[in-house]
Design an enzyme around this catalytic site. Structure first.
Site, PDB file in Angstrom:
ATOM      1  N   GLU A   1       6.997  -5.412   4.292  1.00  0.00           N
ATOM      2  CA  GLU A   1       5.928  -5.851   3.509  1.00  0.00           C
ATOM      3  C   GLU A   1       4.737  -5.042   4.228  1.00  0.00           C
ATOM      4  OE1 GLU A   1       5.296  -7.595   1.014  1.00  0.00           O
ATOM      5  OE2 GLU A   1       7.284  -8.059   0.664  1.00  0.00           O
TER       6      GLU A   1
ATOM      7  N   GLN B   1       0.111  -0.209   1.903  1.00  0.00           N
ATOM      8  CA  GLN B   1      -0.432   1.105   1.409  1.00  0.00           C
ATOM      9  C   GLN B   1       0.628   2.230   1.091  1.00  0.00           C
ATOM     10  OE1 GLN B   1      -3.485   1.118   1.173  1.00  0.00           O
ATOM     11  NE2 GLN B   1      -4.179  -0.819   2.055  1.00  0.00           N
ATOM     12  N   THR B   2       1.935   1.857   0.890  1.00  0.00           N
ATOM     13  CA  THR B   2       2.734   2.848   0.747  1.00  0.00           C
ATOM     14  C   THR B   2       3.872   2.478  -0.642  1.00  0.00           C
ATOM     15  OG1 THR B   2       2.855   3.365   2.954  1.00  0.00           O
ATOM     16  CG2 THR B   2       4.756   4.235   1.712  1.00  0.00           C
TER      17      THR B   2
ATOM     18  N   LEU C   1       2.967   7.907   6.871  1.00  0.00           N
ATOM     19  CA  LEU C   1       2.683   6.667   6.323  1.00  0.00           C
ATOM     20  C   LEU C   1       1.448   6.305   6.248  1.00  0.00           C
ATOM     21  CD1 LEU C   1       5.530   4.206   7.293  1.00  0.00           C
ATOM     22  CD2 LEU C   1       4.953   4.878   5.119  1.00  0.00           C
ATOM     23  N   GLY C   2       0.587   6.779   7.115  1.00  0.00           N
ATOM     24  CA  GLY C   2      -0.897   6.548   7.346  1.00  0.00           C
ATOM     25  C   GLY C   2      -1.039   5.147   7.584  1.00  0.00           C
ATOM     26  N   TYR C   3      -2.467   4.888   7.634  1.00  0.00           N
ATOM     27  CA  TYR C   3      -3.120   3.693   8.115  1.00  0.00           C
ATOM     28  C   TYR C   3      -2.147   3.108   9.301  1.00  0.00           C
ATOM     29  CZ  TYR C   3      -4.901   3.702   3.186  1.00  0.00           C
ATOM     30  OH  TYR C   3      -5.683   4.136   2.288  1.00  0.00           O
TER      31      TYR C   3
ATOM     32  N   TYR D   1      -1.797 -12.135   1.136  1.00  0.00           N
ATOM     33  CA  TYR D   1      -0.504 -12.004   0.347  1.00  0.00           C
ATOM     34  C   TYR D   1       0.668 -11.553   1.399  1.00  0.00           C
ATOM     35  CZ  TYR D   1       2.651  -8.924  -2.131  1.00  0.00           C
ATOM     36  OH  TYR D   1       3.849  -8.430  -2.687  1.00  0.00           O
TER      37      TYR D   1
ATOM     38  N   ASP E   1      -1.368  -9.841  -5.255  1.00  0.00           N
ATOM     39  CA  ASP E   1      -1.945  -8.456  -4.949  1.00  0.00           C
ATOM     40  C   ASP E   1      -2.408  -7.784  -6.292  1.00  0.00           C
ATOM     41  OD1 ASP E   1       0.562  -7.851  -6.439  1.00  0.00           O
ATOM     42  OD2 ASP E   1       1.363  -6.628  -4.842  1.00  0.00           O
TER      43      ASP E   1
ATOM     44  N   CYS F   1       4.614  -3.553 -16.673  1.00  0.00           N
ATOM     45  CA  CYS F   1       3.292  -3.758 -16.725  1.00  0.00           C
ATOM     46  C   CYS F   1       2.309  -2.675 -15.923  1.00  0.00           C
ATOM     47  CB  CYS F   1       2.769  -5.158 -16.325  1.00  0.00           C
ATOM     48  SG  CYS F   1       1.373  -5.659 -17.010  1.00  0.00           S
TER      49      CYS F   1
ATOM     50  N   CYS G   1       4.678  -2.630 -23.085  1.00  0.00           N
ATOM     51  CA  CYS G   1       4.436  -4.052 -23.882  1.00  0.00           C
ATOM     52  C   CYS G   1       5.750  -4.603 -24.614  1.00  0.00           C
ATOM     53  CB  CYS G   1       3.264  -4.199 -24.599  1.00  0.00           C
ATOM     54  SG  CYS G   1       1.645  -4.170 -23.716  1.00  0.00           S
TER      55      CYS G   1
ATOM     56  N   CYS H   1       8.565  -6.068 -22.322  1.00  0.00           N
ATOM     57  CA  CYS H   1       7.851  -6.984 -21.405  1.00  0.00           C
ATOM     58  C   CYS H   1       8.398  -8.414 -21.909  1.00  0.00           C
ATOM     59  CB  CYS H   1       6.417  -6.865 -21.437  1.00  0.00           C
ATOM     60  SG  CYS H   1       5.768  -8.331 -20.017  1.00  0.00           S
TER      61      CYS H   1
END
Length: 354
Positions: A53, A58-59, A96-98, A136, A154, A207, A214, A217
């Site tokens: 998680e 951010q990935t 991965l960054g951040y 989240y 989220d 979605c 749609c 869905c």
């Protein structure tokens, strides 16, 4: 009639919950028949779900899979992560960054190891106290790992719900709070993790932000946006602030197969990571040569200048890259092979300069 203003307070929250009441019975069976086979879905280990998680904050899923498996091969337990060498940890996170996510993972692991004997707390309110954990992530871990009926809201959830409600006002924090409250009221008592993860898969496969599928869905029959033909225009986004622009001159100082790097400050953007030496602004050729030679090197022959860009969440770097072969004069810099080094994590922004 369309809902043009955000529902507030209990009465309107109850109305919103009633409109969302069919979602569990429609989404859970769809998810369990169509779910993606992902490595973190093959376990109920809270530590492994927690790692996934944090990575997924951010990935993209496809990008995270390889990192997730390599990360857990290095740090298979919460105790192993709590004892991790910082450079090895950041190297495992490289790309991965951040990077604050990696540091917060270790800080959270130390708290769990030291204060909870290595056993993750199930309570969402306690999970929220861990570094790097918001509503989240706490809701996702509580529902997926522990089977608790806790909402995890989220961007996917907000997009799906905004369309189900045909909510055509900007998605704001009050709207998010309303949706969190409404979903909490209708969360299934059983298969909570399936309900949480159904939003992830529906949002990634059907979605979609643009051109939602749609007709495929499972929520089509209860989706007001589908009925009104407005799905592609939702959700409404508040205008984004323009990103701040920052000019840098970045030095790629080469010596055989190595480049010179240094550690960044332990605060601020990319704190404590390795970086290519750099200066504010775009330097002239002559100034760049003079600055480079203050870094313990002598320029050998020709050099090149080129441009590179990197976009962070709130800032964009416009980088003028000075690239030269050098001779070492002193030990001002640390010399690493950027393609082979196992310790020095070099952020993507600087890898672009190579």
């Amino acid at each position: 009639m369309k809902n043009n203003s955000p529902p507030t307070e209990n009465t309107e929250n109850n109305d919103t919950a009633k409109k969302l009441e069919p979602l569990p019975r429609l989404l859970v069976p769809w998810y369990e028949q169509n779910k993606r086979d992902l490595p973190w879905r093959r376990t109920r280990d809270p530590y492994r779900i927690f790692v996934s998680e944090i990575m997924l904050q951010q990935t993209r899923v496809n990008a995270a899979i390889g990192y997730y498996e390599r990360f857990l091969s290095l740090f298979p337990t919460v105790h192993a992560l709590a004892r991790a060498n910082d450079d090895l940890l950041l190297k495992a996170w490289e790309g991965l960054g951040y990077y604050s996510r990696a540091r917060n993972l270790k800080r959270a692991a130390r708290i769990v190891a030291d204060e909870y004997d290595g056993v993750f707390p199930a309570s969402p309110s306690v999970l929220r106290l861990l570094p790097g954990v918001g509503d989240y992530t706490a809701g996702a871990v509580a529902s997926i790992a522990f089977g608790l009926p806790v909402a995890a809201v989220d961007g996917n959830v907000l997009r799906i719900v905004a369309r189900v409600l045909d909510y055509n006002a900007p998605v704001t924090p009050p709207f998010k709070r309303t949706i969190t409250d409404a979903l909490t009221r209708i969360y299934p008592v059983e298969r909570c993790g399936s309900f949480t993860q159904s939003f992830m898969d529906l949002g990634s496969a059907i979605c979609l932000p643009s051109r939602p599928a749609c007709l495929l869905c499972p929520l089509r029959a209860v989706c007001a946006a589908y009925a009104h033909g407005t799905a592609e225009s939702l959700p409404v986004r508040a205008p984004k602030a323009a990103k701040k622009q920052q000019k840098l001159t970045v030095f790629v100082l080469r010596n055989d197969d190595t480049v010179g790097v240094q550690k960044r400050s332990d605060t601020g953007l990319l704190a404590s990571l390795w970086e290519l030496p750099n200066r504010s602004g775009h330097l002239s050729d002559g100034d760049a040569v003079r600055v480079a030679e203050t870094m313990g090197v002598r320029i050998c022959g020709e050099f090149s200048m080129r441009r590179a860009r990197h976009v962070f969440t709130h800032i964009e770097w416009d980088m003028l890259v000075f690239d030269a072969q050098t001779e070492r004069v002193d030990d001002s810099l640390v010399w690493v092979n950027p393609n082979a080094n196992e310790q020095a994590a070099l952020p993507t922004a600087f890898r672009k300069c190579l």
